[in-house]
Design an enzyme around this catalytic site. Structure first.
Site, short mmCIF file in Angstrom:
data_model
loop_
_atom_site.label_atom_id
_atom_site.label_comp_id
_atom_site.label_asym_id
_atom_site.label_seq_id
_atom_site.Cartn_x
_atom_site.Cartn_y
_atom_site.Cartn_z
N ALA A 145 -3.41 1.60 9.89
CA ALA A 145 -3.48 2.48 8.72
C ALA A 145 -2.97 1.75 7.49
O ALA A 145 -2.20 0.80 7.59
CB ALA A 145 -2.66 3.75 8.94
N TYR A 204 -1.94 9.43 0.75
CA TYR A 204 -1.62 9.03 2.12
C TYR A 204 -1.54 10.26 3.02
O TYR A 204 -2.10 10.29 4.12
CB TYR A 204 -0.30 8.27 2.15
CG TYR A 204 0.19 7.92 3.53
CD1 TYR A 204 -0.57 7.10 4.36
CD2 TYR A 204 1.41 8.39 4.01
CE1 TYR A 204 -0.13 6.78 5.64
CE2 TYR A 204 1.86 8.06 5.27
CZ TYR A 204 1.09 7.26 6.08
OH TYR A 204 1.53 6.95 7.35
#
Length: 338
Positions: free
Chosen positions: A62, A164
């Protein structure tokens, strides 16, 4: 068990790889960093090759951090959302039905609060005017009075407040859809503030513990935003790695869908507490409370790890003081995408 571990060379992923190997599992990595496991989770061919013969997937790859500005949107959605979608599609083709997903406490947004008059309430985002004026505590949206912060549990309403957080919640949603369509099982591990050896330093996306340590290494005081009283749950990376091993061993591809777990220490601390603990190890300089702020930051977010204890057998083992002392002297340096 043969496990495909995405983000295998990153901060958390590298610790998971070690924990899986120590538990007798075979790890097959996938990571953007050069090496034997090099590959991009957004590349269907690379993912398909790494999935052959695999029993389960542990998805850590990620882009992390809150994001710097609006121009980060394509990178976050590309890596976190598109990459996860590619991985899930290839898992379906390979008939791999067991997934442990690295999620985050950021999906909760501001967390849990209660008002003496209105009960459980969800405060809106703090405005720049409030922060400039030093009014850091969220107020009740109904009466404007101070509220008491509470503890988030997995059923707490989700309220992502930055790019995010948006992408981590999107990962959970598409993983849940994958599980419904394929009969697979997902354990979504909502990490709280992870710290420890190999944590990336000196990047715009580094966590607050890493930023404080970087300043101390340069002989500078840690700069604490707001009044330093904002609370978090700091959990050591070794405990996070162990949680992943437990989740992989306890879940089975039995069509049970997605189940979320808070991975936390259960012992909240203030940001000032953490800065002081690191400064004590270095012998100073003492932290400076600046009154500064970042739009999109939340005030308090602490969690109950009870579900993870009950269902996975997870209990954090690294005490705060011991973990911070070790982190102050640990090797660091994994990049931002792990």
């Amino acid at each position: 068990m043969r496990v495909l571990l995405t983000g295998s060379a990153g901060f958390i992923g590298s610790h998971i790889a070690e924990a899986l190997t120590a538990s007798g599992h075979e790890v097959r990595g996938l990571d953007l960093r050069p090496g034997a496991d090099a590959g991009d989770v957004r590349d269907p061919d690379a993912v398909a090759r790494r999935l052959r013969g695999v029993d389960a997937v542990c998805h850590q790859a990620a882009m992390v951090g809150l994001g710097v500005d609006v121009f980060d949107l394509p990178a976050y959605t590309g890596v976190n959302v598109q990459g996860t979608a590619v991985l899930l599609a290839e898992m379906a083709r390979a008939r791999v039905d067991r997934l442990v997903l690295a999620s985050s406490m950021v999906v909760y947004g501001e967390g849990a609060y209660s008002c003496r008059r209105h009960g459980d309430v969800r405060p809106g985002p703090r405005t720049e005017g409030e922060l400039l004026a030093g009014r850091f505590e969220p107020q009740c949206p109904e009466c404007g009075k101070p509220m008491a912060p509470g503890v988030v549990r997995e059923e707490t309403a989700l309220d992502p407040r930055n790019v995010y957080a948006d992408t981590k919640l999107a990962q959970e949603h598409i993983a849940a859809s994958w599980a419904r369509m394929t009969g697979g099982t997902v354990a979504a591990l909502r990490y709280h503030n992870v710290y420890g050896p190999r944590m990336p330093l000196d990047t715009p996306y580094a966590g607050v513990a890493a930023l404080f340590r970087s300043r101390l290494e340069r002989g500078e005081a840690p700069l604490v935003y707001e009044d330093g009283r904002q609370r978090r749950d700091f959990v050591h990376v070794r405990d996070v790695a162990r949680a992943n091993v437990l989740a992989l061993e306890r879940i089975a591809g039995s069509g049970t869908g997605l189940r979320a777990y808070n991975i936390a220490s259960g012992e909240p601390r203030s940001i000032a507490d953490m800065a002081e603990a690191l400064a004590d190890v270095y012998g100073g300089p003492a932290p400076q409370v600046t009154g500064g702020y970042r739009l999109g930051d939340v005030r308090h977010i602490v969690a109950s790890p009870e579900r993870a204890r009950r269902e996975l057998g997870y209990v954090a083992e690294v005490p705060f003081a011991e973990g911070m002392a070790g982190f102050a002297n640990a090797t660091v340096g994994a990049g931002p995408n792990g």
